[in-house]
Scaffold this active site. Sequence first.
Site, PDB file in Angstrom:
ATOM      1  N   ASN A 527       0.826  -1.195   0.000  1.00 29.64           N
ATOM      2  CA  ASN A 527       0.000   0.000   0.000  1.00 29.64           C
ATOM      3  C   ASN A 527       0.870   1.258   0.000  1.00 29.64           C
ATOM      4  O   ASN A 527       1.079   1.873  -1.037  1.00 29.64           O
ATOM      5  CB  ASN A 527      -0.942  -0.051   1.208  1.00 29.64           C
ATOM      6  CG  ASN A 527      -2.003   1.013   1.151  1.00 29.64           C
ATOM      7  OD1 ASN A 527      -1.910   1.944   0.361  1.00 29.64           O
ATOM      8  ND2 ASN A 527      -3.017   0.901   1.973  1.00 29.64           N
ATOM      9  N   ASP A 528       1.441   1.598   1.168  1.00 28.50           N
ATOM     10  CA  ASP A 528       2.216   2.844   1.270  1.00 28.50           C
ATOM     11  C   ASP A 528       3.321   2.927   0.218  1.00 28.50           C
ATOM     12  O   ASP A 528       3.579   4.007  -0.324  1.00 28.50           O
ATOM     13  CB  ASP A 528       2.892   2.934   2.644  1.00 28.50           C
ATOM     14  CG  ASP A 528       1.889   3.121   3.754  1.00 28.50           C
ATOM     15  OD1 ASP A 528       0.737   3.446   3.444  1.00 28.50           O
ATOM     16  OD2 ASP A 528       2.262   2.932   4.925  1.00 28.50           O
ATOM     17  N   VAL A 529       3.963   1.785  -0.044  1.00 23.04           N
ATOM     18  CA  VAL A 529       5.129   1.833  -0.932  1.00 23.04           C
ATOM     19  C   VAL A 529       4.734   2.073  -2.391  1.00 23.04           C
ATOM     20  O   VAL A 529       5.595   2.169  -3.261  1.00 23.04           O
ATOM     21  CB  VAL A 529       5.992   0.555  -0.809  1.00 23.04           C
ATOM     22  CG1 VAL A 529       6.538   0.396   0.584  1.00 23.04           C
ATOM     23  CG2 VAL A 529       5.230  -0.687  -1.232  1.00 23.04           C
ATOM     24  N   SER A 568       0.962   3.780   7.356  1.00 26.63           N
ATOM     25  CA  SER A 568       1.045   5.226   7.580  1.00 26.63           C
ATOM     26  C   SER A 568      -0.312   5.836   7.915  1.00 26.63           C
ATOM     27  O   SER A 568      -0.383   6.960   8.398  1.00 26.63           O
ATOM     28  CB  SER A 568       1.600   5.908   6.325  1.00 26.63           C
ATOM     29  OG  SER A 568       0.646   5.771   5.292  1.00 26.63           O
TER      30      SER A 568
END
Length: 600
Positions: A527-529, A568
């Site tokens: 997700n965040d990456v 995050s």
Amino acid sequence: MTTELEIGLYIFMLAGFLGYHIITRVPPLLHTPLMSATNAIAGISLVGSLVVAGADYGTFSTILGFIAVTCSSTNVVGGFLITDRMLKMFKTAKDQTAQRQYIPFDPKMLLGLPVLVIGGLVLMYAYEQLSEDPVHFLRDVLATHALKYFYILSAALFILGLKGLSSPKYARRGMFAAELGMLMAVAGTLFHHEIVTYKWIVIGIFIGSAIGGTMGLRIPMTAVPQRTALSHSLGALAACLVGISEYFRHHGELDRVIMTALGFEVVVGGLTFTGSLMAAAKLQGLLPGHPITYKGQNIFNLSLLAVIVGSLIYLVIMPPSGTLFTIVVGLAFVFGFMLVIPIGAADMPVVIALLNSYGGLADAAMGFVLMNNIQIITGSLDGTSGFLLSLLMCKAMNRSAFNVLFGAFGKVEKKEGDQEAEAKGNVCSISPEEVTVLLDNVRSVIIVPGYGMAVAQAQHGVAELAKLLMKRGINVKYAIHPVAGRMPGHMNVLLAEANVPYDQLYTMEQINPYFPETDIALVVGANDVTNPAAKNDRNSPLYGMPILEVDRAKSIIVLKRSLRPGFSGVDNDLYYDPKCMMLFGDAKESLNRLFAALKS
Ligand code: NAP
């Protein structure tokens, strides 16, 4: 300042510089094995613990020594076993297909020659001495002279071991050298002239090896982060206990320099013990993973630290006080808890790496207390490795170490996914059957694994799917973000476990230029990456973090259970991109369904 201390300081500094140069050469692919390898090497606290457990220092010291031996041997055995388990999994496609050939003579075997020569000389020397007086030889000559050469050789082997980690090809051999180094250091210490009984040593090593062996052989790869944290806590406890034993053995009457090192050893060892235990419990889900904060927390923690440091200074300057020393040790334990409480579970890898570094420093301090150079060297190497890894992680997340430790990151209030969807536009969902239709016409796929793959234990499903696609002539690559998952190198280890050749894994810098020409980016639990806000939205907490540019692929398929954000807490705009399709569900189940649909 004594000469011995000066030499110790030189050794500490040089080992740190050497460690820096070696460890910066370890590729991200091997960062998780690096963590467990340094952890195993830091089990060298065993040599100090053996003497305390076996010498005639009194019952209190023997008990502390016994516990320290148990903890250290758990680390040594468990650390080396799990490192070897991981390293065995890293193979290239060629290695996997190559037939095992019988090689009658390997020229590299010649390298064993110097070892044989040195061994022969030692045996000859031993024979000469033994013929005079075996007991005198074992107790005095070997203990006082040979031991230091054993330690020098062990230190060289540890450094070679870490050097081996600069390539998956030589990593196992390197670790073998480190294991040999550990064996030599421990075997040599058993002849230490102060050891009068082996009873508690044998029992401690037996229990520690049984626990470490079970952990090293049985723990699943997905639980490596918590195992590493637990291991740091045991190593730090060993250092702390040996320090306590030394303090009370000398009734607190220690030279100021030694007292400073001892104070550092017990405080850093104590806080690392409880801090690492907390980290392990958070990662295992035994404690709530979210940051626990309260008003004035940082001020309280800093005040506690000030009290500990002030008391230590008092102990160094003023006459001995057993009560104050006990209070300081207790406060160090409390400080470890307090330090980790406000940090969210997802930040634990940075914390673990930092605590790894603290544990190394506690070990080095123990080396100064016992004037044992091998412990100074390994402590310095371990300290450098942990520190470097934590800096690398912070850099890849575009955050400062200060923010990780004191920022209570991950306490962002998470919004309901459905409300977000309404606000941002449409999300296109897709079924496994529809994905198969899309896959019929593609030539290239990039698989982007993330933390969700680890949670779902979907690495085998990913590997099977990739194989099937490759059989159909599709070009498949894996994109590995440096902080995907919850440990540096986490994805590499999981994919290696699923027999994915490491030459199919691409780093972020290598893979990003390929996305625009790729037909499908298949995001599995990441997700965040992949969040484009890190590039485009100056107001996003992720802004500035380098990401895998999946948004530049021709189509994107995301496997996750919902629209919920990742670590995050930041919503991902990628899911509202018209070329992005969501395959909702547990990643493992979705992959199974996709695989079945493709096969049929
Ligand atoms: P992530 O942003 O935490 O996202 C993981 C996603 O996996 C979640 O959005 C979740 O969505 C999904 N998921 C969870 N369980 C799943 C399951 N069973 N099946 C399918 N999907 C599942 O993970 P990431 O993209 O790998 O990024 C890592 C994050 O951790 C980064 O923010 C990084 O900075 C941080 N971090 C990493 C390290 C490190 O060393 N690797 C260290 C410290 C911090 P659903 O709930 O909707 O399924």
